[in-house]
Design an enzyme around this catalytic site. Structure first.
Site, PDB file in Angstrom:
ATOM      1  N   LYS A 106       0.862  -1.208   0.000  1.00 52.08           N
ATOM      2  CA  LYS A 106       0.000   0.000   0.000  1.00 52.08           C
ATOM      3  C   LYS A 106       0.883   1.237   0.000  1.00 52.08           C
ATOM      4  CE  LYS A 106      -1.743   1.600   4.047  1.00 52.08           C
ATOM      5  NZ  LYS A 106      -1.405   2.994   4.366  1.00 52.08           N
ATOM      6  N   ASN A 107       1.913   1.237   0.852  1.00 55.61           N
ATOM      7  CA  ASN A 107       2.721   2.453   1.015  1.00 55.61           C
ATOM      8  C   ASN A 107       3.756   2.625  -0.087  1.00 55.61           C
ATOM      9  OD1 ASN A 107       1.145   2.953   3.181  1.00 55.61           O
ATOM     10  ND2 ASN A 107       2.660   2.378   4.724  1.00 55.61           N
ATOM     11  N   ARG A 116      -4.587  10.709   4.463  1.00 58.80           N
ATOM     12  CA  ARG A 116      -3.436  11.603   4.626  1.00 58.80           C
ATOM     13  C   ARG A 116      -2.501  11.495   3.420  1.00 58.80           C
ATOM     14  NH1 ARG A 116       0.082  14.274   7.848  1.00 58.80           N
ATOM     15  NH2 ARG A 116       2.260  13.703   7.581  1.00 58.80           N
ATOM     16  N   ARG A 172      -8.582  -0.728   4.234  1.00 59.75           N
ATOM     17  CA  ARG A 172      -7.831   0.379   3.600  1.00 59.75           C
ATOM     18  C   ARG A 172      -6.465  -0.110   3.130  1.00 59.75           C
ATOM     19  NH1 ARG A 172      -8.497   6.218   6.207  1.00 59.75           N
ATOM     20  NH2 ARG A 172      -6.867   6.507   4.645  1.00 59.75           N
ATOM     21  N   CYS A 226      -5.909   8.841   8.875  1.00 56.26           N
ATOM     22  CA  CYS A 226      -6.147   8.050  10.080  1.00 56.26           C
ATOM     23  C   CYS A 226      -5.784   8.857  11.343  1.00 56.26           C
ATOM     24  CB  CYS A 226      -5.418   6.722  10.050  1.00 56.26           C
ATOM     25  SG  CYS A 226      -3.854   6.735   9.237  1.00 56.26           S
ATOM     26  N   ARG A 284      -0.798  14.888  12.609  1.00 54.02           N
ATOM     27  CA  ARG A 284       0.387  14.619  11.805  1.00 54.02           C
ATOM     28  C   ARG A 284       0.661  15.836  10.917  1.00 54.02           C
ATOM     29  NH1 ARG A 284      -1.466   8.954   9.727  1.00 54.02           N
ATOM     30  NH2 ARG A 284       0.478   8.981   8.559  1.00 54.02           N
ATOM     31  N   PRO A 285       1.479  16.733  11.414  1.00 52.56           N
ATOM     32  CA  PRO A 285       1.675  17.986  10.700  1.00 52.56           C
ATOM     33  C   PRO A 285       2.355  17.738   9.345  1.00 52.56           C
ATOM     34  CG  PRO A 285       3.244  17.814  12.477  1.00 52.56           C
ATOM     35  CD  PRO A 285       2.362  16.617  12.552  1.00 52.56           C
ATOM     36  N   ASP A 306       4.338   0.821  12.073  1.00 55.86           N
ATOM     37  CA  ASP A 306       3.126   0.200  11.521  1.00 55.86           C
ATOM     38  C   ASP A 306       2.943  -1.227  11.996  1.00 55.86           C
ATOM     39  OD1 ASP A 306       3.354   1.821   8.270  1.00 55.86           O
ATOM     40  OD2 ASP A 306       2.724   2.534  10.231  1.00 55.86           O
TER      41      ASP A 306
HETATM   42  C1  EPZ Z   1       4.050   7.011   6.134  1.00 58.51           C
HETATM   43  O1  EPZ Z   1       3.239   8.034   6.691  1.00 58.51           O
HETATM   44  C2  EPZ Z   1       3.156   5.789   6.044  1.00 58.51           C
HETATM   45  N1  EPZ Z   1       2.023   6.074   5.144  1.00 58.51           N
HETATM   46  C3  EPZ Z   1       2.641   5.440   7.442  1.00 58.51           C
HETATM   47  O2  EPZ Z   1       1.883   4.243   7.319  1.00 58.51           O
HETATM   48  C4  EPZ Z   1       3.847   5.163   8.351  1.00 58.51           C
HETATM   49  O3  EPZ Z   1       3.380   4.927   9.663  1.00 58.51           O
HETATM   50  C5  EPZ Z   1       4.793   6.369   8.346  1.00 58.51           C
HETATM   51  O4  EPZ Z   1       5.164   6.697   6.992  1.00 58.51           O
HETATM   52  C6  EPZ Z   1       6.064   6.102   9.138  1.00 58.51           C
HETATM   53  O5  EPZ Z   1       6.712   4.974   8.605  1.00 58.51           O
HETATM   54  C7  EPZ Z   1       2.219   6.008   3.803  1.00 58.51           C
HETATM   55  O6  EPZ Z   1       3.315   5.731   3.335  1.00 58.51           O
HETATM   56  C8  EPZ Z   1       1.023   6.285   2.937  1.00 58.51           C
HETATM   57  P1  EPZ Z   1       6.033  10.437   8.253  1.00 58.51           P
HETATM   58  P2  EPZ Z   1       3.782   9.564   6.734  1.00 58.51           P
HETATM   59  O7  EPZ Z   1       5.914  11.682   7.442  1.00 58.51           O
HETATM   60  O8  EPZ Z   1       4.516   9.851   5.469  1.00 58.51           O
HETATM   61  C9  EPZ Z   1       5.971  13.655  11.723  1.00 58.51           C
HETATM   62  C10 EPZ Z   1       0.066   2.810   7.658  1.00 58.51           C
HETATM   63  O9  EPZ Z   1      -0.388   2.285   8.684  1.00 58.51           O
HETATM   64  N2  EPZ Z   1       5.921  14.645  10.630  1.00 58.51           N
HETATM   65  O10 EPZ Z   1       7.280   9.620   8.176  1.00 58.51           O
HETATM   66  O11 EPZ Z   1       2.654  10.423   7.104  1.00 58.51           O
HETATM   67  C11 EPZ Z   1       4.642  12.911  11.827  1.00 58.51           C
HETATM   68  O12 EPZ Z   1       3.738  13.654  12.617  1.00 58.51           O
HETATM   69  C12 EPZ Z   1       0.484   4.265   7.681  1.00 58.51           C
HETATM   70  O13 EPZ Z   1       0.239   2.212   6.555  1.00 58.51           O
HETATM   71  C13 EPZ Z   1       6.065  15.993  10.940  1.00 58.51           C
HETATM   72  O14 EPZ Z   1       6.224  16.366  12.094  1.00 58.51           O
HETATM   73  O15 EPZ Z   1       4.814   9.462   7.948  1.00 58.51           O
HETATM   74  C14 EPZ Z   1       5.039  11.632  12.491  1.00 58.51           C
HETATM   75  O16 EPZ Z   1       5.119  11.832  13.888  1.00 58.51           O
HETATM   76  C15 EPZ Z   1       0.209   4.914   9.026  1.00 58.51           C
HETATM   77  N3  EPZ Z   1       6.014  16.902   9.939  1.00 58.51           N
HETATM   78  C16 EPZ Z   1       6.460  11.385  11.947  1.00 58.51           C
HETATM   79  O17 EPZ Z   1       6.916  12.631  11.431  1.00 58.51           O
HETATM   80  C17 EPZ Z   1       5.850  16.538   8.627  1.00 58.51           C
HETATM   81  O18 EPZ Z   1       5.840  17.418   7.747  1.00 58.51           O
HETATM   82  C18 EPZ Z   1       6.515  10.344  10.830  1.00 58.51           C
HETATM   83  O19 EPZ Z   1       5.707  10.823   9.784  1.00 58.51           O
HETATM   84  C19 EPZ Z   1       5.709  15.163   8.328  1.00 58.51           C
HETATM   85  C20 EPZ Z   1       5.753  14.234   9.339  1.00 58.51           C
END
Ligand code: EPZ
Length: 411
Positions: free
Chosen positions: A19-20, A88, A392, A112, A117-118, A300
């Site tokens: 998916k990701n 998201r 999903r 979700c 998640r900023p 995850d």
């Molecule tokens: C991706 O989400 C995945 N989703 C998530 O999988 C996964 O949990 C996550 O990466 C971490 O591995 C997809 O790939 C579609 P991040 P993403 O940006 O890109 C903070 C699932 O269950 N952050 O690495 O949103 C954020 O708040 C989903 O399949 C900022 O602060 O993850 C979080 O605490 C859930 N500012 C951390 O970084 C930003 O601009 C990791 O977020 C972006 C992120």
């Protein structure tokens, strides 16, 4: 979804495409007007949502079995509000739309419910590439005549921000470097897809990614990688049930952290080139787990491991360092008799003899998967409400679990 436990899982299953990996790859397809063809596309609702969004932007997509074709020109730079709010990952559209149209208007992310998640790292990176960014009535609006290649430093190795910026930089003018980039296999997969479209991305999978902007990207055909989180989920379910099974179409390298922890807890894991055999007979030994960006233990898989460790002897500790509020599954597991205490981002789990069935609620797809795992080991029927969250990102979970011998159905 209704799971009647206890049962020992037995047999083999095939892992679906990630998916990701496929979500950012589908979004990257809008970087070209030429036809894109993707194989082994999973039937999961997040893919349907992104298909609807890119259709609304003017890119007709058509699915034949598990092959997805899409092409066409972008004729809107504003993805539909009600679709973006559902997921998201829609935010990944920002980079490509801005790069192709010179403007993008998108509502602030929904998706979700795991903490707020900023998207500051996405916006900071796009601004570094030359975008003017404003907030207008709950929408982010970004404008730029032509994005310029730049040096970008990510304060945190955000997966989404790395993907968004890689896509924007792919057709920017000049060379970009993304420092402190995420290392996830899905980043590597996205980079190889964009390179198949004629992109020039080097170093994906390391923490510095070099992107040489090109004028135009052409169409491509591609098969994304298998889903390492789906694989880890079924490995954990098989181990939790005390059974044994063969997981096919998995890249063992991508699930190393999960395999290591399952082995540490007493399961037996053996790896083939593209398959993993797992069995557990002995007691589940307690673990200390800290979720980290790849290649650390994946966030995850945190909920699924918590369900696994809820049974057995001893006290386990799980600390969730990636998201600030990813413990919604704790209260649901507690309803099934799990002995879990949370303190901020840390959960202390004392193993109990067995979990008892209950009616529980899936708050997101990974929490839902954790509740299925817990239900497999409970004595009686566990009812998991809002199981559409599971759909999903898990293709045919009921069929796959059933093939492993679970007494599971959907009502
Ligand atoms: C991706 O989400 C995945 N989703 C998530 O999988 C996964 O949990 C996550 O990466 C971490 O591995 C997809 O790939 C579609 P991040 P993403 O940006 O890109 C903070 C699932 O269950 N952050 O690495 O949103 C954020 O708040 C989903 O399949 C900022 O602060 O993850 C979080 O605490 C859930 N500012 C951390 O970084 C930003 O601009 C990791 O977020 C972006 C992120």
């Amino acid at each position: 979804m209704i799971v009647n436990g206890p049962c020992k899982l037995q047999g083999e299953i095939e892992i679906s495409t990630s998916k990701n990996a496929i979500l950012p790859i589908l979004v990257a397809g809008i970087l070209s007007d030429e036809p894109i063809k993707l194989y082994r596309v999973p039937a999961i609702s997040d893919v349907f949502i992104i298909q609807e969004i890119i259709a609304a932007l003017g890119m007709a997509s058509e699915r034949k079995d598990d092959t997805l074709f899409f092409s066409g020109r972008l004729n809107s730079f504003s993805p539909p509000f009600e679709l973006v709010r559902q997921m998201r990952a829609s935010f990944l559209l920002m980079g490509p739309i801005l790069a192709r149209c010179g403007e993008v208007r998108i509502s602030l992310p929904g998706g979700c419910a795991i903490g707020n998640r900023p998207i500051d790292l996405h916006l900071k990176g796009l601004a570094a590439l030359g975008a003017e960014i404003e907030l207008e009535a709950g929408n982010i609006v970004a404008r730029s005549k032509r994005l310029q290649g730049r040096h970008i430093y990510l304060d945190y190795p955000s997966v989404g921000a790395t993907e968004n910026l890689m896509m924007a930089a792919a057709v920017a003018e000049g060379v970009s470097h993304i420092e402190n980039a995420a290392l996830e296999p899905e980043i590597v997969d996205l980079a190889s897809f964009i390179n198949k479209m004629g992109g020039r991305i080097f170093g994906a999978g390391t923490n510095v990614i070099r992107v040489e902007g090109v004028e135009k990207l052409h169409g491509a055909e591609y098969t994304p990688i298998p889903d390492r989180i789906e694989a880890g989920t079924y490995m954990t379910a098989i181990a939790a049930s005390g059974g044994e099974g063969l997981i096919r179409n998995v890249i063992p390298e991508h699930v190393k952290a999960v395999s290591a922890k399952l082995i540490e807890s007493g399961a037996r894991v053996s790896e083939g080139a593209r398959e993993i055999h797992i069995a557990r007979r002995r007691n589940i030994r307690p673990l200390y787990i800290k979720t980290l960006p790849y290649p650390g233990f994946p966030t995850d898989m945190q909920a699924q491991m918590m369900a696994y460790l809820s049974r057995g002897s001893g006290t386990s500790i799980i600390s969730e360092s990636v998201f600030e509020n990813r413990f919604m599954h704790v209260q649901e597991l507690q309803r099934m008799g799990a002995d879990i205490r949370t303190e901020g981002r840390t959960a202390v789990i004392r193993g109990v003899k067995h979990l008892s069935p209950a009616t529980v609620r899936a708050s997101d797809l990974r929490a839902g998967a954790a509740l299925v795992i817990a239900g497999l080991t409970g004595n009686g029927e566990t009812v998991i409400q809002e199981s559409e969250h599971i759909d999903r990102g898990y293709e045919n979970m009921v069929e796959k679990m059933y093939a492993l011998g679970a007494d599971i159905r959907r009502e």
